[in-house]
Design a protein around this motif. Structure first.
Motif, PDB file in Angstrom:
ATOM      1  N   LEU A 130       0.866  -1.352   0.036  1.00  0.00           N
ATOM      2  CA  LEU A 130      -0.002  -0.136  -0.146  1.00  0.00           C
ATOM      3  C   LEU A 130       0.837   1.257  -0.020  1.00  0.00           C
ATOM      4  O   LEU A 130       0.398   2.100  -0.562  1.00  0.00           O
ATOM      5  N   GLU A 131       1.932   1.121   0.508  1.00  0.00           N
ATOM      6  CA  GLU A 131       2.961   2.450   0.565  1.00  0.00           C
ATOM      7  C   GLU A 131       3.506   2.854  -0.768  1.00  0.00           C
ATOM      8  O   GLU A 131       3.824   3.847  -1.026  1.00  0.00           O
ATOM      9  N   ARG A 132       3.648   1.612  -1.501  1.00  0.00           N
ATOM     10  CA  ARG A 132       4.086   2.113  -2.987  1.00  0.00           C
ATOM     11  C   ARG A 132       2.881   1.868  -3.928  1.00  0.00           C
ATOM     12  O   ARG A 132       3.180   1.823  -4.985  1.00  0.00           O
ATOM     13  N   ALA A 133       1.749   2.199  -3.458  1.00  0.00           N
ATOM     14  CA  ALA A 133       0.594   1.900  -4.594  1.00  0.00           C
ATOM     15  C   ALA A 133       0.855   3.086  -5.725  1.00  0.00           C
ATOM     16  O   ALA A 133       0.190   2.711  -6.848  1.00  0.00           O
ATOM     17  N   GLY A 134       1.387   3.980  -5.448  1.00  0.00           N
ATOM     18  CA  GLY A 134       1.721   5.070  -6.712  1.00  0.00           C
ATOM     19  C   GLY A 134       2.259   4.267  -7.941  1.00  0.00           C
ATOM     20  O   GLY A 134       2.419   4.674  -9.187  1.00  0.00           O
ATOM     21  N   ILE A 135       2.994   3.129  -7.983  1.00  0.00           N
ATOM     22  CA  ILE A 135       3.576   2.537  -9.003  1.00  0.00           C
ATOM     23  C   ILE A 135       2.679   2.259 -10.139  1.00  0.00           C
ATOM     24  O   ILE A 135       2.971   1.866 -11.192  1.00  0.00           O
ATOM     25  N   HIS A 136       1.256   1.839  -9.705  1.00  0.00           N
ATOM     26  CA  HIS A 136       0.161   1.457 -10.580  1.00  0.00           C
ATOM     27  C   HIS A 136      -0.523   2.490 -11.072  1.00  0.00           C
ATOM     28  O   HIS A 136      -1.517   2.305 -11.958  1.00  0.00           O
ATOM     29  N   ARG A 137      -0.224   3.935 -10.824  1.00  0.00           N
ATOM     30  CA  ARG A 137      -0.922   4.954 -11.312  1.00  0.00           C
ATOM     31  C   ARG A 137      -0.747   4.998 -13.123  1.00  0.00           C
ATOM     32  O   ARG A 137      -1.786   5.380 -13.749  1.00  0.00           O
ATOM     33  N   LYS A 138       0.363   4.558 -13.428  1.00  0.00           N
ATOM     34  CA  LYS A 138       0.431   4.203 -14.989  1.00  0.00           C
ATOM     35  C   LYS A 138      -0.414   3.547 -15.525  1.00  0.00           C
ATOM     36  O   LYS A 138      -0.744   3.556 -16.820  1.00  0.00           O
ATOM     37  N   SER A 139      -1.157   2.635 -14.723  1.00  0.00           N
ATOM     38  CA  SER A 139      -2.175   1.648 -15.410  1.00  0.00           C
ATOM     39  C   SER A 139      -3.483   2.427 -15.600  1.00  0.00           C
ATOM     40  O   SER A 139      -4.438   1.810 -16.029  1.00  0.00           O
ATOM     41  N   ILE A 140      -3.608   3.538 -15.210  1.00  0.00           N
ATOM     42  CA  ILE A 140      -5.176   4.333 -15.223  1.00  0.00           C
ATOM     43  C   ILE A 140      -5.747   4.080 -16.639  1.00  0.00           C
ATOM     44  O   ILE A 140      -6.816   4.041 -16.777  1.00  0.00           O
ATOM     45  N   PRO A 141      -4.825   4.410 -17.614  1.00  0.00           N
ATOM     46  CA  PRO A 141      -5.464   4.539 -19.020  1.00  0.00           C
ATOM     47  C   PRO A 141      -6.194   3.287 -19.363  1.00  0.00           C
ATOM     48  O   PRO A 141      -6.807   3.445 -20.424  1.00  0.00           O
ATOM     49  N   PHE A 142      -5.861   2.111 -18.620  1.00  0.00           N
ATOM     50  CA  PHE A 142      -6.384   0.938 -19.103  1.00  0.00           C
ATOM     51  C   PHE A 142      -7.784   0.915 -18.615  1.00  0.00           C
ATOM     52  O   PHE A 142      -8.589  -0.102 -18.708  1.00  0.00           O
ATOM     53  N   ILE A 143      -8.219   1.482 -17.643  1.00  0.00           N
ATOM     54  CA  ILE A 143      -9.546   1.579 -17.326  1.00  0.00           C
ATOM     55  C   ILE A 143     -10.502   2.375 -18.138  1.00  0.00           C
ATOM     56  O   ILE A 143     -10.598   3.494 -18.482  1.00  0.00           O
ATOM     57  N   HIS A 144     -11.584   1.461 -18.684  1.00  0.00           N
ATOM     58  CA  HIS A 144     -12.304   1.954 -19.716  1.00  0.00           C
ATOM     59  C   HIS A 144     -13.268   3.135 -19.503  1.00  0.00           C
ATOM     60  O   HIS A 144     -13.723   3.877 -20.113  1.00  0.00           O
ATOM     61  N   ASP A 145     -14.039   2.696 -18.085  1.00  0.00           N
ATOM     62  CA  ASP A 145     -15.102   3.732 -17.864  1.00  0.00           C
ATOM     63  C   ASP A 145     -14.366   5.160 -17.247  1.00  0.00           C
ATOM     64  O   ASP A 145     -13.638   5.226 -16.524  1.00  0.00           O
ATOM     65  N   ALA A 146     -14.881   6.065 -17.947  1.00  0.00           N
ATOM     66  CA  ALA A 146     -14.408   7.467 -17.427  1.00  0.00           C
ATOM     67  C   ALA A 146     -14.307   7.896 -16.000  1.00  0.00           C
ATOM     68  O   ALA A 146     -13.711   8.451 -15.377  1.00  0.00           O
ATOM     69  N   HIS A 147     -15.885   7.424 -15.286  1.00  0.00           N
ATOM     70  CA  HIS A 147     -15.740   7.818 -14.012  1.00  0.00           C
ATOM     71  C   HIS A 147     -14.948   7.163 -13.317  1.00  0.00           C
ATOM     72  O   HIS A 147     -14.421   7.734 -12.149  1.00  0.00           O
ATOM     73  N   PHE A 148     -14.704   6.008 -13.581  1.00  0.00           N
ATOM     74  CA  PHE A 148     -13.694   5.256 -12.621  1.00  0.00           C
ATOM     75  C   PHE A 148     -12.490   5.653 -12.674  1.00  0.00           C
ATOM     76  O   PHE A 148     -11.498   5.616 -11.958  1.00  0.00           O
ATOM     77  N   ARG A 149     -11.978   6.083 -14.057  1.00  0.00           N
ATOM     78  CA  ARG A 149     -10.666   6.820 -14.419  1.00  0.00           C
ATOM     79  C   ARG A 149     -10.387   8.050 -13.581  1.00  0.00           C
ATOM     80  O   ARG A 149      -9.438   8.160 -12.983  1.00  0.00           O
ATOM     81  N   ARG A 150     -11.454   8.779 -13.428  1.00  0.00           N
ATOM     82  CA  ARG A 150     -11.343   9.892 -12.689  1.00  0.00           C
ATOM     83  C   ARG A 150     -11.382   9.634 -11.115  1.00  0.00           C
ATOM     84  O   ARG A 150     -10.457   9.978 -10.458  1.00  0.00           O
ATOM     85  N   ALA A 151     -12.152   8.742 -10.664  1.00  0.00           N
ATOM     86  CA  ALA A 151     -12.006   8.311  -9.349  1.00  0.00           C
ATOM     87  C   ALA A 151     -10.536   7.464  -8.939  1.00  0.00           C
ATOM     88  O   ALA A 151      -9.942   7.922  -7.918  1.00  0.00           O
ATOM     89  N   ALA A 152      -9.929   6.983  -9.746  1.00  0.00           N
ATOM     90  CA  ALA A 152      -8.691   6.291  -9.719  1.00  0.00           C
ATOM     91  C   ALA A 152      -7.499   7.422  -9.581  1.00  0.00           C
ATOM     92  O   ALA A 152      -6.848   7.332  -8.907  1.00  0.00           O
ATOM     93  N   GLU A 153      -7.557   8.433 -10.469  1.00  0.00           N
ATOM     94  CA  GLU A 153      -6.694   9.509 -10.583  1.00  0.00           C
ATOM     95  C   GLU A 153      -6.808  10.062  -9.219  1.00  0.00           C
ATOM     96  O   GLU A 153      -5.593  10.271  -8.685  1.00  0.00           O
ATOM     97  N   ARG A 154      -8.064  10.390  -8.616  1.00  0.00           N
ATOM     98  CA  ARG A 154      -8.023  11.342  -7.648  1.00  0.00           C
ATOM     99  C   ARG A 154      -7.421  10.387  -6.355  1.00  0.00           C
ATOM    100  O   ARG A 154      -6.890  10.779  -5.373  1.00  0.00           O
ATOM    101  N   ALA A 155      -7.795   9.074  -6.500  1.00  0.00           N
ATOM    102  CA  ALA A 155      -7.365   8.231  -5.243  1.00  0.00           C
ATOM    103  C   ALA A 155      -5.814   8.265  -5.166  1.00  0.00           C
ATOM    104  O   ALA A 155      -5.165   8.334  -4.097  1.00  0.00           O
ATOM    105  N   PHE A 156      -5.348   8.370  -6.539  1.00  0.00           N
ATOM    106  CA  PHE A 156      -3.502   8.190  -6.472  1.00  0.00           C
ATOM    107  C   PHE A 156      -3.312   9.745  -5.960  1.00  0.00           C
ATOM    108  O   PHE A 156      -2.075   9.791  -5.346  1.00  0.00           O
ATOM    109  N   LEU A 157      -3.791  10.756  -6.280  1.00  0.00           N
ATOM    110  CA  LEU A 157      -3.496  11.943  -5.897  1.00  0.00           C
ATOM    111  C   LEU A 157      -3.390  12.124  -4.310  1.00  0.00           C
ATOM    112  O   LEU A 157      -2.669  12.821  -3.675  1.00  0.00           O
ATOM    113  N   LEU A 158      -4.593  11.639  -3.896  1.00  0.00           N
ATOM    114  CA  LEU A 158      -4.667  11.666  -2.180  1.00  0.00           C
ATOM    115  C   LEU A 158      -3.661  10.945  -1.662  1.00  0.00           C
ATOM    116  O   LEU A 158      -3.077  10.923  -0.729  1.00  0.00           O
ATOM    117  N   HIS A 159      -3.539   9.684  -2.188  1.00  0.00           N
ATOM    118  CA  HIS A 159      -2.385   8.605  -1.704  1.00  0.00           C
ATOM    119  C   HIS A 159      -0.929   9.372  -1.817  1.00  0.00           C
ATOM    120  O   HIS A 159      -0.305   9.347  -0.757  1.00  0.00           O
TER     121      HIS A 159
END
Length: 304
Positions: free
Chosen positions: A149-178
């Motif tokens: 969990l401490e290194r969760a930011g390494i997965h931020r590069k995978s956000i473009p693979f999320i097809h749903d725009a709403h979930f992409r925005r939610a994932a981007e915000r989650a990584f920003l909060l992290h």
């Protein structure tokens, strides 16, 4: 090392042969357990074949032995016919570690109602794990892996693979909060790393087992509680309601760096001293981290 790419029936047959040869198990009735790992149930226990590249079964064994000596409900290895708890066996031409663990009773927490009493005991169990492992040292102590969990930011590069725009925005915000949370002020120690509603077995309000130490690693102790908080929100008939999440760290870090006890408290999980980075990158003051019961894309994380 990765899981051999072969037919499931072939893996099952080889697992049954290994269990019979090394532990005297009956080959009849051997079946693969649900999940991504190669775990097979047989009449003498659960056969674990570790094929992941970052696996460290020797570290898992060391952690489980300490916790068992502390009286905690964790599975213990069954010695093989040669007397060894950890073997190297051949699976599809590849050598991999193998262990047979004693099967513990109970059902997965996710299938039971999450009462305040049960949640308090689950939080207390994780606190006991952290306390029992204080000062733990092992050659693999400082390992890491993709589930940290401490290194969760390494997965931020995978956000473009999320097809749903709403979930992409939610994932981007989650990584920003992290990225905005500074964990350097948290007490650290050995983590279970995957304490969730699948790896905790219960019988009513009683905990019967804490399983699967395959992701154990050193890190901020609050990371285990964060995982529990997520699991508590989705487990049992009260899942998703604020008051079903009765996990809170009631005391701050003691002089030795050991986390305080955890007890039931509706709707909160916190008490580890944390800091939020200020505009200039410095600390804006210490706080007790409290995970908000619902995600609100329009507000900052409530950490101070």
């Amino acid at each position: 090392m990765s899981e051999p790419v072969v037919h499931a029936d072939t893996l099952l047959e080889q697992a049954a042969t290994i269990a019979a040869k090394e532990w005297g198990a009956s080959q009849a009735g051997v079946c693969r357990l649900p999940g991504e790992n190669l775990n097979y149930q047989c009449d003498v226990g659960v056969l674990k074949l570790s094929v992941e590249a970052d696996c460290d079964p020797a570290l898992e064994e060391a952690v489980q032995n300490i916790l068992a000596k502390a009286g905690l409900p964790v599975p213990q290895s069954i010695p093989s016919r040669s007397g060894e708890a950890l073997l190297s066996v051949e699976l599809e031409g590849v050598q991999c570690p193998a262990r047979m663990l004693r099967q513990l009773p109970g059902v997965q927490w996710r299938n039971e109602a999450s009462s305040p009493e049960l949640l308090g005991r689950i939080g207390g169990l994780v606190a006991q794990v952290h306390q029992a492992l204080e000062g733990f040292d092992h050659p693999g102590f400082d390992r890491t892996h993709q589930w940290s969990l401490e290194r969760a930011g390494i997965h931020r590069k995978s956000i473009p693979f999320i097809h749903d725009a709403h979930f992409r925005r939610a994932a981007e915000r989650a990584f920003l909060l992290h990225a905005a949370i500074d964990l350097t002020g948290c007490a650290r120690g050995m983590l279970h790393g995957d304490a969730n509603d699948e790896n905790i077995l219960v019988d009513g309000d009683r905990i019967t087992a804490l399983l699967d130490f395959g992701d154990c690693l050193e890190g901020p102790l609050v990371a285990d509680l964060a995982g529990l908080r997520v699991a508590a929100r989705r487990s049992g008939p009260c899942a998703g309601r604020r008051h079903c999440c009765g996990l809170r760290r009631d005391s701050t870090v003691g002089p030795s760096g050991t986390a305080g006890a955890v007890s039931a408290h509706p709707g909160e999980i916190g008490g580890q001293r944390m800091h939020r980075r200020g505009a200039g990158g410095g600390r804006s003051g210490s706080c007790d981290l409290v995970f908000a019961p619902q995600f609100d894309a329009g507000r900052a994380p409530d950490v101070c």
